[in-house]
Design an enzyme around this catalytic site. Structure first.
Site, PDB file in Angstrom:
ATOM      1  N   ARG A   1      17.292 130.776  50.214  1.00  0.00           N
ATOM      2  CA  ARG A   1      17.418 132.216  49.976  1.00  0.00           C
ATOM      3  C   ARG A   1      18.814 132.786  50.139  1.00  0.00           C
ATOM      4  O   ARG A   1      19.115 133.861  49.638  1.00  0.00           O
ATOM      5  CB  ARG A   1      16.458 132.967  50.902  1.00  0.00           C
ATOM      6  CG  ARG A   1      15.033 132.885  50.437  1.00  0.00           C
ATOM      7  CD  ARG A   1      14.079 133.322  51.507  1.00  0.00           C
ATOM      8  NE  ARG A   1      14.154 132.416  52.640  1.00  0.00           N
ATOM      9  CZ  ARG A   1      13.365 132.464  53.702  1.00  0.00           C
ATOM     10  NH1 ARG A   1      12.447 133.407  53.781  1.00  0.00           N
ATOM     11  NH2 ARG A   1      13.484 131.593  54.672  1.00  0.00           N
TER      12      ARG A   1
ATOM     13  N   ARG B   1      13.555 132.316  42.290  1.00  0.00           N
ATOM     14  CA  ARG B   1      12.434 132.620  43.186  1.00  0.00           C
ATOM     15  C   ARG B   1      11.753 133.946  42.831  1.00  0.00           C
ATOM     16  O   ARG B   1      10.565 134.126  43.109  1.00  0.00           O
ATOM     17  CB  ARG B   1      12.994 132.628  44.611  1.00  0.00           C
ATOM     18  CG  ARG B   1      12.075 133.000  45.707  1.00  0.00           C
ATOM     19  CD  ARG B   1      11.056 131.934  46.010  1.00  0.00           C
ATOM     20  NE  ARG B   1      10.350 132.311  47.216  1.00  0.00           N
ATOM     21  CZ  ARG B   1       9.440 133.280  47.264  1.00  0.00           C
ATOM     22  NH1 ARG B   1       9.101 133.923  46.158  1.00  0.00           N
ATOM     23  NH2 ARG B   1       8.855 133.593  48.398  1.00  0.00           N
TER      24      ARG B   1
ATOM     25  N   TYR C   1       1.891 121.866  62.776  1.00  0.00           N
ATOM     26  CA  TYR C   1       1.480 122.905  61.815  1.00  0.00           C
ATOM     27  C   TYR C   1      -0.018 122.863  61.562  1.00  0.00           C
ATOM     28  O   TYR C   1      -0.670 123.908  61.502  1.00  0.00           O
ATOM     29  CB  TYR C   1       2.232 122.751  60.486  1.00  0.00           C
ATOM     30  CG  TYR C   1       3.622 123.329  60.539  1.00  0.00           C
ATOM     31  CD1 TYR C   1       3.823 124.703  60.463  1.00  0.00           C
ATOM     32  CD2 TYR C   1       4.737 122.517  60.678  1.00  0.00           C
ATOM     33  CE1 TYR C   1       5.094 125.249  60.525  1.00  0.00           C
ATOM     34  CE2 TYR C   1       6.017 123.052  60.753  1.00  0.00           C
ATOM     35  CZ  TYR C   1       6.187 124.418  60.678  1.00  0.00           C
ATOM     36  OH  TYR C   1       7.437 124.956  60.746  1.00  0.00           O
TER      37      TYR C   1
ATOM     38  N   ASP D   1       8.802 120.980  50.206  1.00  0.00           N
ATOM     39  CA  ASP D   1       8.561 121.431  51.574  1.00  0.00           C
ATOM     40  C   ASP D   1       7.836 120.343  52.343  1.00  0.00           C
ATOM     41  O   ASP D   1       7.071 119.575  51.750  1.00  0.00           O
ATOM     42  CB  ASP D   1       7.740 122.723  51.594  1.00  0.00           C
ATOM     43  CG  ASP D   1       7.857 123.403  52.949  1.00  0.00           C
ATOM     44  OD1 ASP D   1       8.824 124.142  53.162  1.00  0.00           O
ATOM     45  OD2 ASP D   1       7.008 123.146  53.817  1.00  0.00           O
TER      46      ASP D   1
ATOM     47  N   ARG E   1      18.549 122.485  54.057  1.00  0.00           N
ATOM     48  CA  ARG E   1      18.139 123.730  53.400  1.00  0.00           C
ATOM     49  C   ARG E   1      19.259 124.294  52.530  1.00  0.00           C
ATOM     50  O   ARG E   1      19.439 125.504  52.459  1.00  0.00           O
ATOM     51  CB  ARG E   1      17.731 124.783  54.438  1.00  0.00           C
ATOM     52  CG  ARG E   1      16.566 124.388  55.301  1.00  0.00           C
ATOM     53  CD  ARG E   1      15.250 124.744  54.585  1.00  0.00           C
ATOM     54  NE  ARG E   1      14.147 124.714  55.514  1.00  0.00           N
ATOM     55  CZ  ARG E   1      13.429 125.789  55.849  1.00  0.00           C
ATOM     56  NH1 ARG E   1      13.692 126.940  55.327  1.00  0.00           N
ATOM     57  NH2 ARG E   1      12.445 125.669  56.686  1.00  0.00           N
TER      58      ARG E   1
HETATM   59  O1  CP3 Z   1      16.999 121.362  52.257  1.00  0.00           O
HETATM   60  C1  CP3 Z   1      16.662 121.792  51.136  1.00  0.00           C
HETATM   61  O2  CP3 Z   1      17.392 122.532  50.454  1.00  0.00           O
HETATM   62  C2  CP3 Z   1      15.337 121.336  50.561  1.00  0.00           C
HETATM   63  C3  CP3 Z   1      14.292 122.256  50.702  1.00  0.00           C
HETATM   64  C4  CP3 Z   1      13.494 122.379  51.997  1.00  0.00           C
HETATM   65  C5  CP3 Z   1      12.662 123.491  52.215  1.00  0.00           C
HETATM   66  N1  CP3 Z   1      11.934 123.269  53.341  1.00  0.00           N
HETATM   67  C6  CP3 Z   1      12.563 124.662  51.326  1.00  0.00           C
HETATM   68  C7  CP3 Z   1      12.007 125.923  51.841  1.00  0.00           C
HETATM   69  C8  CP3 Z   1      13.334 121.525  53.079  1.00  0.00           C
HETATM   70  C9  CP3 Z   1      14.056 120.228  53.401  1.00  0.00           C
HETATM   71  C10 CP3 Z   1      12.325 122.081  53.905  1.00  0.00           C
HETATM   72  C11 CP3 Z   1      11.827 121.441  55.125  1.00  0.00           C
HETATM   73  C12 CP3 Z   1      10.965 122.220  56.016  1.00  0.00           C
HETATM   74  N2  CP3 Z   1       9.950 123.067  55.713  1.00  0.00           N
HETATM   75  C13 CP3 Z   1      11.011 122.107  57.412  1.00  0.00           C
HETATM   76  C14 CP3 Z   1      11.898 121.188  58.167  1.00  0.00           C
HETATM   77  C15 CP3 Z   1      13.271 121.716  58.225  1.00  0.00           C
HETATM   78  C16 CP3 Z   1      13.489 122.679  59.305  1.00  0.00           C
HETATM   79  O3  CP3 Z   1      14.039 123.748  58.990  1.00  0.00           O
HETATM   80  O4  CP3 Z   1      13.174 122.364  60.445  1.00  0.00           O
HETATM   81  C17 CP3 Z   1      10.035 122.975  57.939  1.00  0.00           C
HETATM   82  C18 CP3 Z   1       9.733 123.197  59.393  1.00  0.00           C
HETATM   83  C19 CP3 Z   1       9.364 123.564  56.853  1.00  0.00           C
HETATM   84  C20 CP3 Z   1       8.205 124.491  56.903  1.00  0.00           C
HETATM   85  C21 CP3 Z   1       8.559 125.788  56.337  1.00  0.00           C
HETATM   86  N3  CP3 Z   1       8.804 126.014  55.010  1.00  0.00           N
HETATM   87  C22 CP3 Z   1       8.716 127.010  57.015  1.00  0.00           C
HETATM   88  C23 CP3 Z   1       8.566 127.174  58.511  1.00  0.00           C
HETATM   89  C24 CP3 Z   1       9.040 127.971  56.060  1.00  0.00           C
HETATM   90  C25 CP3 Z   1       9.211 129.442  56.263  1.00  0.00           C
HETATM   91  C26 CP3 Z   1      10.578 129.638  56.816  1.00  0.00           C
HETATM   92  C27 CP3 Z   1      11.116 130.989  56.479  1.00  0.00           C
HETATM   93  O5  CP3 Z   1      12.249 131.175  56.941  1.00  0.00           O
HETATM   94  O6  CP3 Z   1      10.469 131.786  55.807  1.00  0.00           O
HETATM   95  C28 CP3 Z   1       9.137 127.326  54.818  1.00  0.00           C
HETATM   96  C29 CP3 Z   1       9.481 127.961  53.540  1.00  0.00           C
HETATM   97  C30 CP3 Z   1      10.654 127.399  52.813  1.00  0.00           C
HETATM   98  N4  CP3 Z   1      10.893 126.070  52.631  1.00  0.00           N
HETATM   99  C31 CP3 Z   1      11.643 128.151  52.129  1.00  0.00           C
HETATM  100  C32 CP3 Z   1      12.489 127.221  51.504  1.00  0.00           C
HETATM  101  C33 CP3 Z   1      13.660 127.512  50.607  1.00  0.00           C
HETATM  102  C34 CP3 Z   1      11.715 129.657  52.030  1.00  0.00           C
HETATM  103  C35 CP3 Z   1      10.663 130.071  51.088  1.00  0.00           C
HETATM  104  C36 CP3 Z   1      11.003 131.263  50.252  1.00  0.00           C
HETATM  105  O7  CP3 Z   1      11.763 131.144  49.267  1.00  0.00           O
HETATM  106  O8  CP3 Z   1      10.441 132.322  50.531  1.00  0.00           O
END
Ligand code: CP3
Length: 363
Positions: A50, A59, A172, A95, A46
């Protein structure tokens, strides 16, 4: 980073294009193959997100899903994070849930709630309506983002593609979103193992195609995120998950390294290893020193507690030092967090960590 430039001049294999030779000799790709590297490569799950001002600015102009679907913006966010942090790899901005849309599921990222799936899978009947990912064409925006990123990225920096592992995706699509106890997921698994295996096989087939298409578009390696698999007993993992994760990994184009990551997996490490991967990702709840011998001849990634990035410089460096010491300078360690960077993380500390890992591991 000077060493990287020097290393670029040592060709390894004549059959590779100059670009491939450059990637292949990068510290990250060397670590995936458990070859010595001039320093321990580091990247952060990640890393584009943010906590970074540049990300928040982009964003502000688009919703999260829109951002994922705009290859120009996704590429920009990917490249900016990698360059700003000085890490040894970029990970494509996307994602794990994107693949469920072409399977017929209705995905939304609700403000402050995380992902919501409006038509979750609850019954065997629902499993039947789950669409096979016949072609990954509808995910072309991801491949286009990869192509653009590859063009914009420093040529020696490997680009990581990724997907969710079958279990984490199943959690999910059955729960309809994030979950604490996975009651619906496990209930389906126990109550109707036929429907469960059908769903997991459908996911696995789609994921294999999707990951190979990311490699074809220009990613050098891929990571499978099994973020929530740690909720399972070893017996259930073996029966309900392992065959499906194994089939995804076995289907990846030969020669492309696979990172197999999960959290809460202290009781599952040997089984994850059995499922496959060139690199096993560890969270911070296990000691790297104790986990690596259990895994055997495989590379490892990890495993700093993401909250250590909130501590002062001295503690952060000490924790990084301890992890490097646990890895003992053995070839095949990729430094990373044990899970993704948290949104409130101070960016300066992330940069500090990357520098500290490079400096302390240089050989
Ligand atoms: O690593 C990176 O920089 C690449 C981007 C990336 C994102 N999601 C961007 C993202 C990667 C590798 C993921 C994987 C992902 N997505 C996982 C596995 C990694 C982990 O943390 O276990 C999971 C479970 C998800 C599903 C997901 N996507 C969730 C649960 C959420 C909400 C989380 C939150 O804190 O709000 C997301 C959204 C998400 N994916 C964001 C980002 C940057 C935040 C979205 C935003 O900008 O509002």
């Amino acid at each position: 980073m000077d060493n990287v430039a020097e290393k670029m001049e040592t060709p390894r294999e004549t059959t590779l294009t100059p670009a491939e030779t450059t990637f292949n000799d990068s510290p990250l790709m060397r670590a995936c193959r458990r070859e010595p590297a001039p320093y321990t490569p580091v990247w952060l799950m990640r890393q584009a997100g943010r906590y970074m001002r540049e990300y928040r600015e982009v964003r502000a102009r688009a919703s999260f899903l829109e951002l994922c679907k705009r290859p120009d913006l996704a590429a920009e966010v990917t490249v900016t994070a990698a360059e700003r942090l000085g890490v040894d790899a970029a990970i494509i901005f996307a994602d794990i849930l994107l693949i469920i849309e072409p399977m017929g599921l209705n995905l939304e990222f609700a403000k402050g709630e995380g992902p919501v799936i409006h038509n979750p899978i609850s019954t065997a009947r629902d499993v039947e309506r789950l669409r096979e990912v016949e072609s990954v064409e509808s995910l072309d925006y991801v491949f286009e983002a990869i192509r653009r990123t590859r063009r914009a990225l420093r040529p020696d920096l490997p680009l990581i593609g990724f997907a969710g592992a079958p279990f984490t995706l199943a959690s999910y699509i059955v729960e309809g979103g994030t979950s604490k106890n996975y009651i619906k997921t496990k209930t389906l698994m126990y109550a109707d193992s036929g429907a469960w295996h059908a769903m997991m096989s459908t996911l696995a087939r789609g994921l294999t195609k999707y990951l190979n298409a990311q490699l074809a578009a220009g990613a050098q390696l891929v990571q499978l995120f099994d973020s929530w698999v740690g909720c399972l007993s070893p017996e259930d993992y073996r029966e309900y998950v392992l065959p499906h994760t194994r089939s995804v990994i076995a289907g990846i184009k030969p020669g492309a390294p696979v990172i197999h990551f999960g959290t809460g997996t202290a009781g599952l490490l040997e089984l994850m290893r059995e499922a496959g991967g060139d690199v096993i990702g560890l969270d911070w709840r296990v000691s790297l020193e104790k986990a690596w011998p259990r895994l055997g001849d495989v590379a490892v990634m990890g495993n700093l507690d993401p909250v250590a990035l909130f501590a002062d410089r001295k503690l952060l460096r000490a924790q990084a030092r301890r992890i490097l010491d646990e890895a003992g300078g053995h070839a095949g360690h990729i430094f990373n967090l044990g899970h993704g960077i948290l949104p409130e993380t101070p960016v300066e500390n992330v940069i500090e960590l990357v520098e500290a890992v490079h400096e302390m591991s240089r050989r």
